[in-house]
Scaffold this active site. Structure first.
Site, PDB file in Angstrom:
ATOM      1  N   GLU A 197      -8.818 -90.101 -66.066  1.00  0.00           N
ATOM      2  CA  GLU A 197      -7.771 -89.893 -65.160  1.00  0.00           C
ATOM      3  C   GLU A 197      -7.888 -88.653 -63.880  1.00  0.00           C
ATOM      4  OE1 GLU A 197      -2.689 -89.034 -65.833  1.00  0.00           O
ATOM      5  OE2 GLU A 197      -4.129 -89.499 -67.485  1.00  0.00           O
ATOM      6  N   TYR A 200      -5.015 -88.822 -58.715  1.00  0.00           N
ATOM      7  CA  TYR A 200      -3.936 -89.806 -57.897  1.00  0.00           C
ATOM      8  C   TYR A 200      -3.893 -91.032 -58.925  1.00  0.00           C
ATOM      9  CZ  TYR A 200      -4.544 -86.888 -54.063  1.00  0.00           C
ATOM     10  OH  TYR A 200      -4.585 -85.715 -53.130  1.00  0.00           O
ATOM     11  N   ASP A 315     -14.255 -84.756 -50.526  1.00  0.00           N
ATOM     12  CA  ASP A 315     -14.222 -84.412 -51.718  1.00  0.00           C
ATOM     13  C   ASP A 315     -15.726 -84.529 -52.661  1.00  0.00           C
ATOM     14  OD1 ASP A 315     -12.772 -83.161 -53.723  1.00  0.00           O
ATOM     15  OD2 ASP A 315     -11.899 -84.875 -54.436  1.00  0.00           O
TER      16      ASP A 315
HETATM   17  N1  LIG Z   1     -16.189 -97.178 -60.563  1.00  0.00           N
HETATM   18  C1  LIG Z   1     -16.471 -96.433 -61.758  1.00  0.00           C
HETATM   19  N2  LIG Z   1     -17.200 -96.731 -62.773  1.00  0.00           N
HETATM   20  C2  LIG Z   1     -16.955 -96.026 -63.679  1.00  0.00           C
HETATM   21  N3  LIG Z   1     -16.366 -94.999 -63.810  1.00  0.00           N
HETATM   22  C3  LIG Z   1     -15.342 -94.479 -62.722  1.00  0.00           C
HETATM   23  C4  LIG Z   1     -15.409 -95.389 -61.766  1.00  0.00           C
HETATM   24  N4  LIG Z   1     -14.797 -94.673 -60.815  1.00  0.00           N
HETATM   25  C5  LIG Z   1     -14.160 -93.676 -61.403  1.00  0.00           C
HETATM   26  N5  LIG Z   1     -14.829 -93.437 -62.663  1.00  0.00           N
HETATM   27  C6  LIG Z   1     -14.374 -92.475 -63.707  1.00  0.00           C
HETATM   28  O1  LIG Z   1     -12.975 -92.281 -63.936  1.00  0.00           O
HETATM   29  C7  LIG Z   1     -12.629 -91.085 -64.072  1.00  0.00           C
HETATM   30  C8  LIG Z   1     -11.413 -90.531 -63.209  1.00  0.00           C
HETATM   31  O2  LIG Z   1     -12.020 -90.792 -61.720  1.00  0.00           O
HETATM   32  P1  LIG Z   1     -11.053 -90.376 -60.570  1.00  0.00           P
HETATM   33  O3  LIG Z   1     -12.002 -90.384 -59.551  1.00  0.00           O
HETATM   34  O4  LIG Z   1      -9.963 -91.014 -60.429  1.00  0.00           O
HETATM   35  O5  LIG Z   1     -10.776 -88.747 -60.878  1.00  0.00           O
HETATM   36  P2  LIG Z   1     -11.705 -87.460 -60.797  1.00  0.00           P
HETATM   37  O6  LIG Z   1     -12.945 -87.438 -59.886  1.00  0.00           O
HETATM   38  O7  LIG Z   1     -11.928 -87.070 -62.315  1.00  0.00           O
HETATM   39  O8  LIG Z   1     -10.590 -86.407 -60.459  1.00  0.00           O
HETATM   40  P3  LIG Z   1      -9.944 -86.077 -59.103  1.00  0.00           P
HETATM   41  O9  LIG Z   1      -8.808 -86.696 -58.987  1.00  0.00           O
HETATM   42  O10 LIG Z   1      -9.891 -84.604 -58.907  1.00  0.00           O
HETATM   43  O11 LIG Z   1     -10.877 -86.302 -58.009  1.00  0.00           O
HETATM   44  C9  LIG Z   1     -13.935 -90.081 -63.934  1.00  0.00           C
HETATM   45  O12 LIG Z   1     -14.480 -89.615 -65.087  1.00  0.00           O
HETATM   46  C10 LIG Z   1     -14.858 -91.188 -63.312  1.00  0.00           C
HETATM   47  O13 LIG Z   1     -16.079 -90.743 -63.525  1.00  0.00           O
END
Ligand SMILES: Nc1ncnc2c1ncn2[C@@H]1O[C@H](COP(=O)(O)OP(=O)(O)OP(=O)(O)O)[C@@H](O)[C@H]1O
Length: 520
Positions: A197, A200, A315
């Protein structure tokens, strides 16, 4: 009169209202019928090919406001890309040599993983094999130079995994998924399929009807922000392709739902490998760390220098660096990205980003350009070298801020001590020095003095400077002079510094009181 003559007479008789002979009228009628049948068949085949849904049927408010010039942009982008390729061909060949040399020893720590779990071991050894097989890494579509070289092939190459999917979007790339498609892919967005999570939304793992694994980001229904993030991602990365950028496969716009469908990257993220759950699989080797960060440097060089408008990610942080099974880093999460025209900066009143990674000028004044990403990349590189969080309140006061601690350690000639203590095989002094100097240049408080990402790539790829040369330059204080321009790629790393002023490189590098070439 015989029947034949009667028929001929009938056919020759004139018919009202134009007085045309009957056989002519019959002939015309047959042609009209044929014409109508053919016309009908054409219309039918056109109608059959047309997608069932279209943007036209969706209320205007639900259509992502994506530039209609994407197709034009792609052509322009292609030209820029080709241009860029020529400029960078030298760097590519250096990189090819580098990886051919290094790929064999990549991830050795993982093969000797601490974990005794058979599953982990098999994963690790298969990763190792992949990587060895991948000594043709440089020949992959993805090394950034090659990504550019084969840019025009991407549509064909990348379209194949999506064969059999329901819909081609009208944006010139990707698929338009229905809510049902994605419910089906994620077992109705079940909890078991949640990957993580973010700020967003929730990210789910899913499998499309054609068997492709995907990650589906379901944006929170927070109206304005979700819509904004959705549009930004769609606009910023929908139509770009790079091996080190997570690929956006499509999206779903249905009612209040906004979802983004990405390629699934199956080996965790850098944050998990350095500080979290993936550590149980082993400790990343130096080579693996450098491979990941170099990939990200290439992705950023591509976003900043090869496409128009350039994209500032805003970011860059370890949790946004996804890692595939061959330990290629893939940059994700473009929700905060900003598109800027060439040479343009942007002033914002709302600074976005993550604490510890945000460039000082951006945090203080809201001034945003690609040099903010360069700063964050420098922090990321330091994080990869040291295995430390950018800000860690669990540490003594003078170690809380990674960048400050690093400067202090380097300034007091204790640079060798900064390497992640969990790394079994330490990097060579020269490799460590290279990474630290690049990182410290990236986090230069003066954004103007930071290198471009293209330059960072070249510095990271530069081959080792022969030690005698290092000593010689170190002794003579490394003063700038014209002959630096003619040095080989291996000294590119130092040329970059020499170009900026004529003082000793110790002072050139971020005004720190240390001698970079005799740090160790
Ligand atoms: N394409 C993908 N394949 C596999 N895992 C993914 C993919 N995109 C995101 N994730 C995983 O999903 C989770 C949430 O990702 P997300 O980018 O939404 O949030 P975040 O980077 O953890 O937080 P923030 O909102 O602060 O950027 C993370 O553990 C990320 O590694």
């Amino acid at each position: 009169m015989s029947t034949g003559e009667t028929l001929r007479a009938e056919l020759s008789s004139r018919t009202p209202p134009f007085g045309l002979r009957l056989w002519i009228v019959i002939g015309i009628s047959i042609w009209v019928v044929i014409f109508f049948i053919l016309g009908f068949m054409c219309l039918w085949s056109i109608y059959r090919r047309k997608p069932k849904k279209s943007f036209d049927k969706i209320p205007v408010s639900q259509i992502p406001d994506v530039s209609k010039e994407i197709a034009v942009d792609e052509v322009r982008e292609h030209a820029v890309v080709e241009n860029f390729r020529v400029q960078e061909s030298h760097a590519i060949s250096v990189q090819e040599k580098h990886y051919e040399k290094d790929s064999g020893k990549m991830l050795a720590h993982l093969v000797r993983s601490k974990s005794s779990d058979a599953d982990n071991l098999s994963q690790c050894s298969s990763v190792y094999q992949c990587d060895r097989a991948g000594s043709s890494y440089s020949g992959d579509e993805g090394s950034s130079g090659n990504a550019r070289r084969h840019f025009s092939q991407y549509a064909t190459v990348s379209a194949s995994p999506l064969v059999g999917l329901p819909e081609f979007s009208h944006l010139g790339w990707g698929h338009w998924f229905t809510l049902r498609d994605l419910e089906h892919a994620t077992n109705r967005f079940s909890k078991e399929n949640v990957i993580g999570e973010g700020g967003y939304g929730v990210v789910y793992r899913g499998r499309l009807i054609n068997g492709t694994d995907v990650a589906i980001k379901k944006l929170l229904n927070n109206m304005g922000q979700a819509e904004k993030e959705f549009r930004v991602e769609v606009e910023a990365i929908g139509h770009v392709r790079h091996k080190n950028l997570v690929r956006l496969l499509g999206y779903c716009v249905e009612g209040i739902h906004r979802m983004l469908v990405y390629e699934y990257v199956n080996n965790g993220n850098l944050e998990q490998w350095l500080h979290g759950a993936m550590r149980q699989h082993g400790v990343l080797t130096w080579e693996a760390r450098m491979k990941v960060v170099l990939g990200i440097a290439k992705a950023l060089a591509y976003l900043h220098e090869a496409i128009e408008p350039k994209v500032v990610h805003r970011d860059i942080k370890s949790s946004n660096i996804l890692i595939d099974e061959e330990f290629n880093g893939k940059l994700s999460d473009f929700g905060l990205a900003k598109m800027l025209g060439a040479g343009k900066s942007h002033i914002t009143t709302r600074v976005m980003g993550t604490f510890g990674y945000v460039a000082p000028e951006y945090a203080n004044t809201g001034l945003l350009n690609e040099k903010s990403d360069v700063y964050s990349f420098g922090v990321l590189l330091l994080e990869a070298v040291t295995g430390r969080d950018p800000v860690d309140y669990g540490r003594p006061a003078n170690e809380v801020h990674l960048v400050e601690w690093l400067k202090m350690m380097v300034g007091t000639r204790r640079a060798e001590e900064v390497v992640d203590p969990d790394m079994e095989v330490k990097p060579t002094i020269r490799a460590l020095k290279r990474a630290l100097l690049v990182a410290l240049r990236c986090v230069d408080p003066d954004s103007e003095k930071r290198p471009t990402m293209g330059h960072v790539v070249r510095m990271l790829e530069a081959e080792d400077v022969p030690s005698r040369e290092v000593d010689r330059r170190s002794r003579r204080g490394n003063t700038a002079n014209a002959d630096t321009e003619s040095k080989t790629s291996s000294s590119e790393f130092e040329i970059s510094g020499d170009r900026r002023d004529s003082g000793p490189s110790a002072r050139r590098l971020l005004d720190y009181q240390y001698e970079p070439l005799s740090l160790f």
